[in-house]
Design a protein around this motif. Structure first.
Motif, PDB file in Angstrom:
ATOM      1  N   ARG A  87       0.856  -1.180   0.000  1.00  0.00           N
ATOM      2  CA  ARG A  87       0.000   0.000   0.000  1.00  0.00           C
ATOM      3  C   ARG A  87       0.894   1.232   0.000  1.00  0.00           C
ATOM      4  O   ARG A  87       2.050   1.164   0.392  1.00  0.00           O
ATOM      5  CB  ARG A  87      -0.891   0.029   1.241  1.00  0.00           C
TER       6      ARG A  87
ATOM      7  N   VAL B 288       0.813   5.475   1.049  1.00  0.00           N
ATOM      8  CA  VAL B 288       0.185   6.706   1.529  1.00  0.00           C
ATOM      9  C   VAL B 288       0.919   7.847   0.832  1.00  0.00           C
ATOM     10  O   VAL B 288       2.112   8.057   1.059  1.00  0.00           O
ATOM     11  CB  VAL B 288       0.307   6.830   3.062  1.00  0.00           C
TER      12      VAL B 288
ATOM     13  N   HIS C 205      -3.455   5.558  -1.247  1.00  0.00           N
ATOM     14  CA  HIS C 205      -4.266   6.456  -0.413  1.00  0.00           C
ATOM     15  C   HIS C 205      -3.662   7.850  -0.455  1.00  0.00           C
ATOM     16  O   HIS C 205      -2.451   8.000  -0.474  1.00  0.00           O
ATOM     17  CB  HIS C 205      -4.250   5.998   1.052  1.00  0.00           C
TER      18      HIS C 205
ATOM     19  N   ILE D  84      -7.555   9.624   2.642  1.00  0.00           N
ATOM     20  CA  ILE D  84      -7.581   8.822   3.859  1.00  0.00           C
ATOM     21  C   ILE D  84      -7.442   9.702   5.095  1.00  0.00           C
ATOM     22  O   ILE D  84      -7.690   9.256   6.220  1.00  0.00           O
ATOM     23  CB  ILE D  84      -6.485   7.746   3.820  1.00  0.00           C
TER      24      ILE D  84
END
Lengths: 270, 241
Positions: free
Chosen positions: A138, A140, A177, A208
């Motif tokens: 993932r 960010v 995100h 997010i």
């Protein structure tokens, strides 16, 4: 199952390290076993924000080059016992990082049973940033509500979609995100700053978290206490919400409006 | 520049060897008369210049029913080249074809193909060329990315970010916002157009004629827009509803 999360942005100074430190603490506060790695070789900062700079003996490059074991280099946080820091080297240059070396360290951390490995990416799109994102599950993407940060984030999102192991193997890609930092609702209202919706629309991604601009962030950095541990700050609450959303909770966004000022503050320009 | 992690430590190797399949047009020879071949191929190329011009082809000798001489083959290859195509290989299975291959310095492709003299020839000469489906892009095209649809249209169902480039030899269709650059008719097809759902483009080009949008005209900003070539002028206008 260990999840590897990269905190990245393309542009420098938008709050990657602040975010890495706070998200790592937030996950650890929720009982997760977390390690946060500083990929910014030569510009070691994460240890300062985490307040463990005087405890760095061995670093990430030492582990990669076999000068020490992983256990010797992991620094256990004094506030949260299931949080560990792997500092960057301040004396080497970025060529000390190799894809194989990074993979070996990550594999060893996975074997240790960590729940989350946070990779704090350096700015730019060079080798350090590339290796920080390459093995991620993932991402960010930290973005400030201004045009150059948004443009650089768009570039980084393109790289996440093409130059990562998940993209190359075609197994679903990296989950992306957006996290807005330095958000100032007053300046958004006056049209000086882009709004959450502007950024969302341009980048085509959901947000997010939105962290308001706050003097508490700088104070926290200087004190070596990640801002999320300051329970009184809006920035702390916003980071805590972001961590909850990262773990799958659905929460409404807060701090998008200018705080109401009291009567006296309005009268006397407080 | 980013490097792949495999070669992050060592200097990048000069070559990569990959096994891959590429589509290739086969020209089956029923005669080795260069004049006839040139005439027929020129007609084909003229019917679809974007598709055939400078396209690699392989010459299939199996329908000839005999092994051509070297000089005959040189004539054939000359005719093919003059028609605007590039011979890249031979198809055939006899020892004579192997010898031709060495003399012409062309590889024999598919040498395992059985002799086909007995197979009846069903090759309607005037069959229409099958259309090539457009190149589809469903992910956002991000800043710094460049997508090229060779010899066909490009369809983007998402957005094209600022600093991204979408290029097609045919038309460019964008069903989201266009914030970057869009280039249609990259090999000179003047009938190509650019279409987008939400116009914020930095640059639009059709067949080499381009326009830079330093400021967006208010009648175009954020609107569904198309761009096309009117003579030598590039027109950009809202799509009338």
């Amino acid at each position: 199952m260990t999840e590897i999360i990269v905190v990245t942005s393309g542009k420098g100074g938008v709050g990657k390290t602040t975010t890495s430190a706070s998200v790592a603490c937030g996950l650890a506060k929720r009982g997760k076993r977390v390690v946060v790695i500083d990929f910014d070789i030569g510009l070691r900062n994460l240890d300062l924000i985490m307040g463990c700079e005087r405890r760095v003996v061995y670093d990430f490059v030492n582990v990669i080059q076999g000068d020490c074991t992983l256990k010797q280099a992991l620094i256990r946080d004094k506030r949260l016992e299931n949080l560990h820091v792997l500092a960057a080297s301040q004396t080497r240059d970025k060529d000390a990082l190799t894809a194989d070396g990074v993979r070996r360290v990550l594999d060893e951390l996975i074997a240790e049973g960590f729940d989350y490995i946070l990779c704090d990416s350096p700015a730019g799109i060079e080798k350090g940033a590339h290796l920080a994102m390459y093995y991620a599950d993932r991402a960010v993407v930290v973005v400030n509500p201004e045009v150059s940060s948004v443009r650089d984030s768009d570039r980084i999102l393109g790289l996440l979609a093409s130059k990562t192991q998940r993209a190359e193997k075609g197994n679903g890609g990296v989950k992306e995100h957006l996290l807005l930092t330095r958000y100032n609702p007053r300046r958004v209202a006056s049209g000086e700053m882009m709004s959450v919706d502007d950024v969302k629309e341009i980048l085509g991604l959901d947000v997010i978290g939105v962290v308001p601009e706050s003097p508490d962030v700088l104070a926290a950095s200087n004190a070596g206490v990640p801002v999320i541990l300051n329970d009184e700050s809006d920035a702390s609450l916003a980071y805590d919400d972001a961590v909850a959303r990262l773990l799958g909770e659905t929460l409404p966004l807060r701090f998008l409006e200018e705080p109401k000022r009291g009567f006296f503050a309005r009268m006397f320009g407080g | 520049m980013m490097t792949k992690p495999a070669d992050a430590a060592a200097p990048a190797p000069a070559i990569d060897i990959r096994f891959g399949q590429v589509g290739l047009i086969q020209v089956r020879l029923r005669s080795t008369d260069p004049g006839a071949i040139l005439d027929e191929l020129t007609g084909r190329v003229a019917s679809a210049p974007l598709f055939f011009q400078r396209t690699g082809i392989c010459l299939d000798l199996t329908l000839l029913g005999r092994d051509p001489q070297l000089e005959e083959m040189r004539g054939v290859m000359d005719a093919v080249r003059r028609a605007g195509m590039l011979p890249v290989g031979l198809v055939g299975s006899s020892a004579a074809v192997e010898a031709l291959s060495a003399a012409l310095e062309l590889p024999v492709l598919a040498p395992f193909r059985p002799q086909t003299q007995t197979i009846p020839v069903v090759q309607p000469p005037e069959r229409a060329e099958p259309g090539i489906p457009a190149l589809m892009q469903h992910q956002p095209i991000r800043s710094g990315q460049r997508i090229y649809a060779r010899s066909r249209d490009l369809v983007v169902t998402s957005t094209v970010g600022a600093g991204a480039e979408v290029i097609a030899d045919g038309c460019v269709h964008i069903y989201g916002a266009l914030r970057g650059r869009a280039v249609a008719g990259a090999r000179g097809e003047a009938g190509s157009r650019v279409f987008c759902q939400e116009f914020h483009a930095e640059l639009v080009s059709v067949a080499g004629v381009f326009r830079v949008f330093e400021t967006l005209p208010p009648e175009l900003a954020g609107k569904p827009v198309q761009a096309w070539l009117d003579g030598d002028d590039l027109r950009v206008a809202p799509l009338s509803s």
